[in-house]
Design a protein around this motif. Structure first.
Motif, PDB file in Angstrom:
ATOM      1  N   THR A 267     -12.745 -43.229 -22.363  1.00 45.73           N
ATOM      2  CA  THR A 267     -13.209 -43.528 -23.554  1.00 45.73           C
ATOM      3  C   THR A 267     -14.023 -45.003 -23.403  1.00 45.73           C
ATOM      4  O   THR A 267     -15.113 -45.313 -24.363  1.00 45.73           O
ATOM      5  CB  THR A 267     -12.175 -43.852 -24.824  1.00 45.73           C
ATOM      6  OG1 THR A 267     -11.019 -44.741 -23.914  1.00 45.73           O
ATOM      7  CG2 THR A 267     -11.562 -42.575 -25.367  1.00 45.73           C
ATOM      8  N   LYS A 309      -8.245 -32.930 -20.420  1.00 51.09           N
ATOM      9  CA  LYS A 309      -9.328 -31.780 -20.907  1.00 51.09           C
ATOM     10  C   LYS A 309     -10.563 -31.723 -19.815  1.00 51.09           C
ATOM     11  O   LYS A 309     -11.291 -32.075 -19.923  1.00 51.09           O
ATOM     12  CB  LYS A 309      -9.585 -32.375 -22.350  1.00 51.09           C
ATOM     13  CG  LYS A 309      -8.496 -32.510 -23.231  1.00 51.09           C
ATOM     14  CD  LYS A 309      -9.167 -33.153 -24.635  1.00 51.09           C
ATOM     15  CE  LYS A 309      -9.575 -34.464 -24.607  1.00 51.09           C
ATOM     16  NZ  LYS A 309      -9.703 -34.828 -26.087  1.00 51.09           N
ATOM     17  N   ASN A 343     -12.569 -34.466 -20.533  1.00 48.27           N
ATOM     18  CA  ASN A 343     -12.554 -36.069 -20.103  1.00 48.27           C
ATOM     19  C   ASN A 343     -12.160 -35.913 -18.496  1.00 48.27           C
ATOM     20  O   ASN A 343     -11.879 -36.863 -17.913  1.00 48.27           O
ATOM     21  CB  ASN A 343     -11.351 -36.899 -20.558  1.00 48.27           C
ATOM     22  CG  ASN A 343      -9.978 -36.018 -20.378  1.00 48.27           C
ATOM     23  OD1 ASN A 343      -9.569 -35.009 -19.641  1.00 48.27           O
ATOM     24  ND2 ASN A 343      -8.792 -36.521 -21.327  1.00 48.27           N
ATOM     25  N   TYR A 591     -10.052 -28.821 -27.503  1.00 49.59           N
ATOM     26  CA  TYR A 591     -10.290 -30.137 -26.852  1.00 49.59           C
ATOM     27  C   TYR A 591     -10.104 -31.078 -27.870  1.00 49.59           C
ATOM     28  O   TYR A 591      -9.588 -32.197 -27.852  1.00 49.59           O
ATOM     29  CB  TYR A 591     -11.328 -30.158 -25.934  1.00 49.59           C
ATOM     30  CG  TYR A 591     -10.812 -29.596 -24.410  1.00 49.59           C
ATOM     31  CD1 TYR A 591      -9.660 -29.402 -24.177  1.00 49.59           C
ATOM     32  CD2 TYR A 591     -11.947 -29.443 -23.725  1.00 49.59           C
ATOM     33  CE1 TYR A 591      -9.376 -29.065 -22.722  1.00 49.59           C
ATOM     34  CE2 TYR A 591     -11.544 -28.912 -22.292  1.00 49.59           C
ATOM     35  CZ  TYR A 591     -10.372 -28.733 -21.745  1.00 49.59           C
ATOM     36  OH  TYR A 591      -9.870 -27.944 -20.891  1.00 49.59           O
ATOM     37  N   ASP A 592     -11.055 -30.812 -28.870  1.00 50.86           N
ATOM     38  CA  ASP A 592     -11.202 -31.890 -30.151  1.00 50.86           C
ATOM     39  C   ASP A 592      -9.747 -32.041 -30.731  1.00 50.86           C
ATOM     40  O   ASP A 592      -9.481 -33.037 -31.503  1.00 50.86           O
ATOM     41  CB  ASP A 592     -12.137 -31.337 -30.987  1.00 50.86           C
ATOM     42  CG  ASP A 592     -13.595 -31.568 -30.545  1.00 50.86           C
ATOM     43  OD1 ASP A 592     -13.801 -32.298 -29.498  1.00 50.86           O
ATOM     44  OD2 ASP A 592     -14.347 -31.095 -31.225  1.00 50.86           O
ATOM     45  N   SER A 593      -8.863 -31.284 -30.906  1.00 49.68           N
ATOM     46  CA  SER A 593      -7.722 -31.132 -31.536  1.00 49.68           C
ATOM     47  C   SER A 593      -6.520 -31.905 -30.488  1.00 49.68           C
ATOM     48  O   SER A 593      -5.451 -32.385 -31.239  1.00 49.68           O
ATOM     49  CB  SER A 593      -6.935 -29.781 -31.655  1.00 49.68           C
ATOM     50  OG  SER A 593      -6.549 -29.255 -30.552  1.00 49.68           O
ATOM     51  N   ILE A 594      -6.900 -32.256 -29.469  1.00 46.63           N
ATOM     52  CA  ILE A 594      -6.026 -33.202 -28.514  1.00 46.63           C
ATOM     53  C   ILE A 594      -6.552 -34.549 -28.707  1.00 46.63           C
ATOM     54  O   ILE A 594      -7.712 -34.992 -28.013  1.00 46.63           O
ATOM     55  CB  ILE A 594      -6.145 -32.572 -27.295  1.00 46.63           C
ATOM     56  CG1 ILE A 594      -5.621 -31.172 -27.191  1.00 46.63           C
ATOM     57  CG2 ILE A 594      -5.128 -33.386 -26.259  1.00 46.63           C
ATOM     58  CD1 ILE A 594      -5.719 -30.536 -25.806  1.00 46.63           C
ATOM     59  N   LYS A 595      -5.887 -35.530 -29.094  1.00 44.80           N
ATOM     60  CA  LYS A 595      -6.242 -36.825 -29.138  1.00 44.80           C
ATOM     61  C   LYS A 595      -5.484 -37.722 -28.240  1.00 44.80           C
ATOM     62  O   LYS A 595      -4.456 -37.190 -27.417  1.00 44.80           O
ATOM     63  CB  LYS A 595      -5.806 -37.538 -30.458  1.00 44.80           C
ATOM     64  CG  LYS A 595      -6.343 -36.851 -31.707  1.00 44.80           C
ATOM     65  CD  LYS A 595      -7.960 -36.711 -31.540  1.00 44.80           C
ATOM     66  CE  LYS A 595      -8.432 -35.998 -32.847  1.00 44.80           C
ATOM     67  NZ  LYS A 595      -9.932 -35.651 -32.461  1.00 44.80           N
TER      68      LYS A 595
END
Length: 595
Positions: A267, A309, A343, A591-595
């Motif tokens: 990030t 991810k 990531n 992947y967007d659902s995994i924070k």
């Protein structure tokens, strides 16, 4: 002298001569040094029957009398781009496996207090280097760099450089006889002439302590064992500067405390300018700092558990049907991985070029890098083991300062045996001799369904040698479901983090078909397969990452279905023309659902 004795002497002579030609380990961070590019158009001769060495074409002789003639010439013949593979440059070379000779001329400004090195980022697969008519070095392995000192071998004008390149597959090579990607041949990465002082900064390793968030460890090694040489390490943004004297081995070791350092992460991929200098040499580059370690079933990045991810891709531009080799190529590949929400990237199945590695770091990708120990390796062959160890060393030495590098991979889809275990332990030891800060992994395809227990299991005790266990499992493609995905319980590598390192199935972009028919080769079936696998993942308690196979359709002679493959592996989430398939959007949502 009898003919038999003469032949023995000749064999011994060539064995001794070429055994002295082994290329040297490359200096660290060639891209941060004073280099002269030798990229561009090179002359080429296609040597289908390996007659070039016999005819000494590396001498490039010209007729001097009326009776002289030679049955070869580099001039006015083929021209090949360097860097690039030869397969994508000429239709006649699409499937070519054999020898091609490359040649070019160059000038250089020689200086008394300077040394010169030829640097090759990668030549596939084996090569011998000739300079001004003399063999000066050789290398085996298509994906790692090497260098040869040429200080005393070059002249200021009209140097003639020849490279004999051969990509023939052999049983003792790495990879071996059969592998599921294209056997590209050629000088596939940058070629530089590197200028250094007589005593230069050969190596450094600067990284964050494995567990401590503010302790930076650094080692620096000079090219010669010179004591009492002042070496300075600077990180201006962190207000760090330290000068030390080298020991009798020409080395220094030190540590710094950096209280206000921002650790690198996907990030916030923060990098710091780092300068290493002596009175006569200076090298600088951007380096990031992060902690990565394993505890129980979790992978920790900067003290926090992370779900990986991931995605894999080959070092290939599918639209061009050729090797990726440039910064622009790196942007294309990495941008599609970023759009997917990844990531991490598994660089399959070999060390990819430095443009990809360095740009991935800047874009915030963790990396899994491996050498091509891909099925079919001759584990009983000592020479093959030595080659693998050399490749592993070259890979780790090149990329050990890249904080994005999280995993060193030692194998993919190998079968258990004592010979395999000893071979892989040797590679792990090679890694750890240089670097103990990364995680060691390998990908296995040994998971099976235990019908008595009604669970998925894997029996391979070697996994205890690894920090993280990875599994390739193609449910719905090579393996049909023995139980519905919502009841697919896994009992694999309990107590260790587990990554599903490959899963997926093939689909032709734009083809609609039955969503439950494997042989439809349709986007609809591929989407079904992905939905079912994503459901199964919910029932793997120690799952800490997934890596679908694969980002782009890629070329492979393995795949010869006349209408659905035509020399392409169609497992890509993106087609060979760059179009996203239906499964891409499912993976993106996951992947967007995994924070």
């Amino acid at each position: 002298m009898k003919m038999k004795t003469f032949n023995i002497v000749l064999v011994v002579f060539f064995t001794l001569t070429f055994s002295k030609l082994a290329a040297q380990q490359t200096m660290i961070n060639v891209y941060g040094r004073n280099v002269q590019s030798l990229n561009g158009k090179w002359d080429a001769i296609i040597d289908l029957y390996d007659q070039g060495k016999k005819n000494k074409i590396y001498l490039n002789k010209k007729p001097e009398s009326k009776t002289d003639f030679y049955e070869y010439s580099f001039e006015n013949g083929y021209r090949l781009n360097v860097p690039s593979d030869w397969n994508s440059q000429m239709a006649e070379l699409k499937y070519y496996e054999g020898t091609i000779w490359y040649a070019r001329r160059f000038d250089v400004e020689k200086q008394i207090d300077k040394r010169l090195f030829l640097y090759f980022g990668g030549v596939s697969y084996r090569c011998i280097i000739y300079l001004n008519g003399k063999a000066i070095g050789k290398h085996e392995g298509g994906f790692t760099p090497f260098q040869i000192e040429v200080t005393d071998a070059v002249k200021e004008k009209d140097n003639f450089l020849t490279v004999e390149v051969n990509n023939t597959r052999t049983v003792d090579a790495i990879p071996a006889m059969a592998f599921d990607w294209w056997n590209y041949g050629g000088i596939t990465r940058d070629v530089f002439l590197v200028s250094t002082p007589n005593v230069f900064i050969e190596d450094y390793f600067i990284q964050l302590d494995k567990f401590k968030a503010d302790k930076i460890d650094a080692t620096v090694k000079l090219s010669e064992k010179v004591a009492n040489t002042s070496v300075t390490i600077e990180m201006p943004e962190l207000r760090i500067k330290q000068t030390l004297k080298t020991d009798a081995n020409g080395e220094i070791k030190t540590s710094f405390i950096a209280k206000k350092m921002q650790r690198w992460s996907p990030t916030i991929p923060k990098l710091y300018n780092v300068k290493v200098s002596t009175g006569k040499d200076k090298v600088e580059e951007e380096i990031g700092f992060r902690n990565i370690w394993v505890k129980g079933e979790n992978v920790y990045l900067n003290d926090k558990p992370i779900f990986l991810k991931s995605i894999s891709f080959h070092e290939e531009i599918p639209q061009r049907e050729g090797r990726a080799f440039s910064p622009a190529d790196a942007v294309m590949l990495l941008s599609e991985a970023k759009a997917l929400g990844c990531n991490m990237i598994r660089l399959a199945h070999y060390p990819q070029n430095e443009y990809i590695v360095r740009m991935a770091e800047k874009m915030g990708f963790l990396l899994w890098e491996e050498i091509p120990i891909w099925q079919g390796i001759d584990f009983k062959n000592d020479a093959t083991r030595e080659k693998a160890g050399k490749m592993m060393t070259e890979m780790v030495m090149r990329d050990k300062n890249r904080c994005a590098l999280a995993f060193w991979g030692v194998a993919n889809e190998t079968q258990p045996s004592e010979l395999r275990n000893a071979f892989l332990k040797y590679l792990i030891e090679k890694c750890k001799t240089i670097d103990t800060t990364r995680l060691i992994t390998a990908a296995f395809d040994l998971v099976r369904f235990d019908r008595e227990r009604q669970v998925f299991v894997m029996n391979d005790p070697f996994i205890k040698e690894l920090d993280v266990v990875a599994v390739n499992k193609y449910m719905g493609w090579y393996h049909q479901w023995p139980i519905s995905p919502d009841k697919a319980i896994w009992d694999v590598a309990k107590g260790q983090p587990l990554i599903i390192s490959e899963f997926g199935g093939e689909a032709m972009y734009g083809r609609n078909g039955d969503a439950d028919l494997v042989s439809s080769w349709s986007e609809d079936y591929q989407a079904t397969l992905y939905r079912e696998n994503l459901e199964m993942f919910r029932h793997i308690p120690n799952l800490r990452g997934t890596s679908p196979w694969v980002l782009f359709d890629f070329r492979s002679p393995f795949r010869f279905h006349p209408t659905n493959q035509q020399g392409w592996n169609r497992k890509g989430l993106v087609s060979d023309q760059g179009y996203r398939k239906k499964a891409w959007y499912l993976m993106k949502e996951y992947y967007d659902s995994i924070k």
